[in-house]
Scaffold this motif. Structure first.
Motif, mmCIF file in Angstrom:
data_model
loop_
_atom_site.group_PDB
_atom_site.id
_atom_site.type_symbol
_atom_site.label_atom_id
_atom_site.label_comp_id
_atom_site.label_asym_id
_atom_site.label_seq_id
_atom_site.Cartn_x
_atom_site.Cartn_y
_atom_site.Cartn_z
ATOM 1 N N HIS A 133 0.839 -1.202 0.000
ATOM 2 C CA HIS A 133 0.000 0.000 0.000
ATOM 3 C C HIS A 133 0.873 1.250 0.000
ATOM 4 N N ASP A 134 0.342 2.349 -0.527
ATOM 5 C CA ASP A 134 1.052 3.618 -0.465
ATOM 6 C C ASP A 134 0.780 4.270 0.886
ATOM 7 N N PRO A 135 1.464 5.401 1.208
ATOM 8 C CA PRO A 135 1.268 6.045 2.519
ATOM 9 C C PRO A 135 -0.184 6.382 2.831
ATOM 10 N N ALA A 136 -0.986 6.582 1.772
ATOM 11 C CA ALA A 136 -2.391 6.919 1.999
ATOM 12 C C ALA A 136 -3.249 5.683 2.225
ATOM 13 N N GLY A 137 -2.631 4.486 2.133
ATOM 14 C CA GLY A 137 -3.376 3.255 2.363
ATOM 15 C C GLY A 137 -3.979 2.653 1.115
ATOM 16 N N LEU A 139 -4.070 0.427 -2.263
ATOM 17 C CA LEU A 139 -3.385 -0.756 -2.758
ATOM 18 C C LEU A 139 -2.582 -0.408 -3.997
ATOM 19 N N ARG A 140 -1.272 -0.746 -3.978
ATOM 20 C CA ARG A 140 -0.409 -0.475 -5.132
ATOM 21 C C ARG A 140 -0.014 -1.743 -5.866
ATOM 22 N N GLY A 141 -0.097 -2.901 -5.190
ATOM 23 C CA GLY A 141 0.313 -4.140 -5.832
ATOM 24 C C GLY A 141 0.599 -5.205 -4.788
ATOM 25 N N PHE A 142 1.432 -6.194 -5.205
ATOM 26 C CA PHE A 142 1.708 -7.321 -4.317
ATOM 27 C C PHE A 142 3.162 -7.740 -4.450
ATOM 28 N N SER A 143 3.674 -8.324 -3.370
ATOM 29 C CA SER A 143 5.006 -8.923 -3.394
ATOM 30 C C SER A 143 4.836 -10.414 -3.122
ATOM 31 N N GLU A 144 5.479 -11.263 -3.958
ATOM 32 C CA GLU A 144 5.421 -12.708 -3.741
ATOM 33 C C GLU A 144 6.809 -13.234 -3.444
ATOM 34 N N ILE A 145 6.898 -14.056 -2.401
ATOM 35 C CA ILE A 145 8.141 -14.742 -2.049
ATOM 36 C C ILE A 145 7.807 -16.232 -2.014
ATOM 37 N N SER A 146 8.483 -17.020 -2.834
ATOM 38 C CA SER A 146 8.167 -18.446 -2.890
ATOM 39 C C SER A 146 9.442 -19.280 -2.902
ATOM 40 N N ARG A 147 9.281 -20.549 -2.451
ATOM 41 C CA ARG A 147 10.415 -21.458 -2.416
ATOM 42 C C ARG A 147 10.001 -22.820 -2.937
ATOM 43 N N ASP A 148 10.880 -23.445 -3.699
ATOM 44 C CA ASP A 148 10.636 -24.767 -4.259
ATOM 45 C C ASP A 148 10.854 -25.812 -3.160
ATOM 46 N N LEU A 149 9.750 -26.418 -2.696
ATOM 47 C CA LEU A 149 9.858 -27.417 -1.622
ATOM 48 C C LEU A 149 10.331 -28.767 -2.132
#
Length: 516
Positions: A133-137, A139-149
């Motif tokens: 989110h931006d400072p005003a709250g 939604l700007r987008g998403f961050s994904e963190i994934s790992r190959d199990l």
């Protein structure tokens, strides 16, 4: 000479204006430099795929870990929707959009699921999706963190270790119905070596019922096809290497893996259990035949045996009346024994017939007033009550589902015993009932009689078991055994609490049930 500072204020303003004119460029340059350093840091992370998405799920950044794990270079994937990382069946179900909604709602969503590489291969991934989110709250987008199990070999080794430690045969099968893994117990149970089964169709060892559960149709997924089987045993037939068949029970459990959906089956040989069940059925059949024969005997005893016995009793009584005092004293005594014996035999046959019918040939169960059943019992006991001067009281009694005739007999036996086994005091008997836990009625018949030694509490409910001689109290020792059969017919129980010289309380519990 040093340059003189201009006294014109306009020159000073021009210097300040030039400095602020260059500020945006410096800020942009600093920001760009920070982004480059950040990207360099991300590219150093090789074990995790880290990338950014816009609000619609389009990829806007890509690190080296993402390129290694998913197989796309940055220029190949940036600008494309992240749904291309999902299996087709999940795209069809709207899974990518659902995950974005979950992350938006909670700010962060963590889960495990299948992912698809650029070459089409699948792998199990651990994924964290974070809403940005931006400072005003906003939604700007998403961050994904994934790992190959699937890269965690250690996990796979532990899984294999668990399979080997299992007491049952364990077989792991892929969606195509091929065996990919099994344990030593499976080798022993089916008679194959491991190399002979791995890669073969599971139908080779379980001909029908198992493989069909692995294949999903167009209307349901593999998970849906298996869901109804999880946690429940399925009885099928196994086939050994030598061709012999044997009954098995299997428990199925789906597992997501790098190869797609796998199904782990715990397989148990139930041959011994089936043989025991057959033996039980045989024993029950023999018991039923025995009971039928016993009932037939009771019928014969009540009709065919009573008639000649009645004749013997009649003639011995006639002898006693006609020849009493006309023969010697021994003859009178012998005739008295014959009369007494025939009378007791008649009573015994009547009680045996009553016992054989109790709990089996009673009327259909229906809603009955237990208070009316008690009144009928007291009517039958009127002579005994008047002779002894007994006082019988009762609380308000409920309506219950039972055979009212047998309930009346139950009250008659218990109240009659309470009066019979009395002391020198006037007999006082009280009948009451109370609800127990909402699912059964507990009745009690309390007296102030002789009481019973605790060591005989179980014995008194056994047929023909008497605590007193015939000279003290008449009877055949069947009354309480009949009570037990009546109560057990409806799924109830009966017991006693007593102390010598302090009276007894007989309790019986009858389950509450719906009735007409």
């Amino acid at each position: 000479m040093p340059l003189e500072r201009s006294s014109d204020p306009r020159h000073a303003d021009s210097h300040v204006s030039a400095k602020f004119a260059n500020a945006p460029n410096l800020a942009e340059e600093a920001l760009r430099e920070c982004e480059e350093k950040y990207q360099m840091l991300l590219d150093e992370v090789q074990d995790y795929a880290i990338f950014l998405l816009d609000q619609q799920g389009m990829v806007v950044s890509w690190n080296a870990g993402a390129e290694r794990i998913k197989g796309y270079r940055g220029e190949q994937i940036i600008g494309h929707n992240f749904s291309c990382f999902f299996p087709p069946e999940e795209i069809k179900r709207g899974r990518p959009e659902e995950l974005l909604r979950l992350a938006t709602a909670s700010g962060r969503h963590e889960y495990q699921g299948m992912r698809v590489r650029k070459d089409g291969s699948r792998f199990l991934a651990s994924i964290i999706l974070i809403a940005l989110h931006d400072p005003a709250g906003n939604l700007r987008g998403f961050s994904e963190i994934s790992r190959d199990l699937s890269e965690r070999k250690e996990s796979g080794e532990k899984y294999r270790g668990l399979l080997e430690a299992a007491p049952d045969a364990m077989v792991v099968v892929n969606q195509g119905g091929e065996i990919v893994l099994l344990n030593l117990q499976a080798e022993k149970q089916f008679g194959y070596s491991r190399d002979e089964l791995v890669g073969q169709k599971v139908k080779n060892i379980i001909p029908e019922g198992f493989a069909e559960r692995l294949i999903a149709d167009d209307l349901r997924s593999v998970e849906d096809a298996l869901a109804q089987q999880i946690g429940t045993g399925i009885e099928l037939t196994g086939r050994r290497k030598n061709g012999t068949a044997f009954p098995i029970e299997i428990m199925l459990s789906p597992l997501e893996s790098a190869e797609g959906i796998l199904v782990t089956a715990a397989i148990r040989d139930i041959t011994q259990r089936k043989e025991s069940e057959q033996q039980l059925v045989k024993t029950v059949g023999e018991l039923k035949r025995s009971n039928d024969e016993l009932q037939q005997f009771a019928y014969v005893a009540s009709h065919d045996l009573q008639e000649p016995l009645r004749m013997v009793a009649s003639y011995t009584q006639l002898l006693a009346q006609r020849y009493k005092g006309r023969l010697d004293s021994d003859a009178d005594e012998f005739i008295a024994y014959a009369v007494d014996g025939s009378n007791r035999m008649q009573g015994l046959i009547r009680d045996l017939l009553t016992y054989s019918r109790a709990g089996t040939n009673g009327k259909a169960l229906h809603k009955s007033s237990s208070e009316n059943a008690l009144k009928e019992a007291l009517t039958n006991l009127r002579a005994t009550i008047e002779e002894s001067g007994a006082v019988v009281t009762h609380d308000l009694l409920p309506a219950i589902t039972i055979d009212d005739t047998q309930l009346s007999q139950l009250f008659q036996n218990l109240v009659g015993n309470a009066i019979k086994y009395r002391t020198s005091k006037v007999p006082h008997v009280h009948v009451s009932a109370a609800k127990n836990g909402g699912n059964e009625w507990i009745f009690s018949v309390r007296d102030n009689g002789m009481g019973i030694d605790p060591q005989y509490f179980e014995r008194i409910f056994i047929i023909f078991q008497r605590l007193h001689g015939r000279e003290e109290f008449k009877g055949t020792g069947i009354g309480l055994a009949i009570c037990k059969k009546i109560v057990e017919r409806v799924g109830g129980r009966i017991w006693v609490e007593s102390e010598l010289e302090k009276g007894s309380t007989f309790w019986f519990a009858l389950p509450e049930r719906d009735g007409k």
